[in-house]
Design an enzyme around this catalytic site. Sequence first.
Site, PDB file in Angstrom:
ATOM      1  CB  CYS A  43     -58.959  22.221  42.453  1.00  0.00           C
ATOM      2  SG  CYS A  43     -59.854  21.911  43.808  1.00  0.00           S
ATOM      3  CB  CYS A  46     -63.402  20.982  41.415  1.00  0.00           C
ATOM      4  SG  CYS A  46     -62.307  22.548  40.490  1.00  0.00           S
ATOM      5  CB  CYS A  92     -61.510  25.850  43.871  1.00  0.00           C
ATOM      6  SG  CYS A  92     -61.779  25.724  42.312  1.00  0.00           S
ATOM      7  CB  CYS A  95     -65.404  23.166  44.354  1.00  0.00           C
ATOM      8  SG  CYS A  95     -63.322  22.657  44.324  1.00  0.00           S
ATOM      9  CB  CYS A 115     -47.668  28.923  50.373  1.00  0.00           C
ATOM     10  SG  CYS A 115     -47.027  27.827  51.612  1.00  0.00           S
TER      11      CYS A 115
END
Length: 130
Positions: A43, A46, A92, A95, A115
Amino acid sequence: MKSDDDYKKSLTELEYFVTRKKGTEPAFSGCFWDHHESGIYICKCCKIKLFNSDDKYDSGSGWPSYSKPIQSSLIIEEVDSNFGMTRVEIICKNCNSHLGHVFNDGPKPTGLRYCVNSASLSFISKSIQE
C-alpha cells in the site's frame, strides 16, 4: 492514521487523488501495469503488504491485475455504484486507501481480477527482501 494534510504532503497529486479521493489513473499509464519483477506490492499510504508478484497477470485492462491478495482480510470490499455501474471497490483495511476494484472475470483457480491502480501501490523487489 495520518491526517488529510499529511497525505497531501507525502503523496503526489495523482496518488492523493487515487488513494484518498477514490480516483483512478488512465489505463496503460501506471508504472506497474506492465511490471514483471518478482516481489511484493505494498500500500502506497501505509506500506502493508497487499499483493505478491506471483499472483500478478496481464488482464489486458491496462491496470495491474492480481488473482488474489496476500491476505484477503487486509482488503475491504464495498459496493461502488458510481458512474452508472455497480462494481466492488477494494480498500486497504489498514488505512482506508482506495486501491481499485475486484471483478469475477479472472483466471482459475480464484476466478477473480483485483484491478489495482499503480498510484496506490509501491513495490519491494524480491532481491531487496532477501
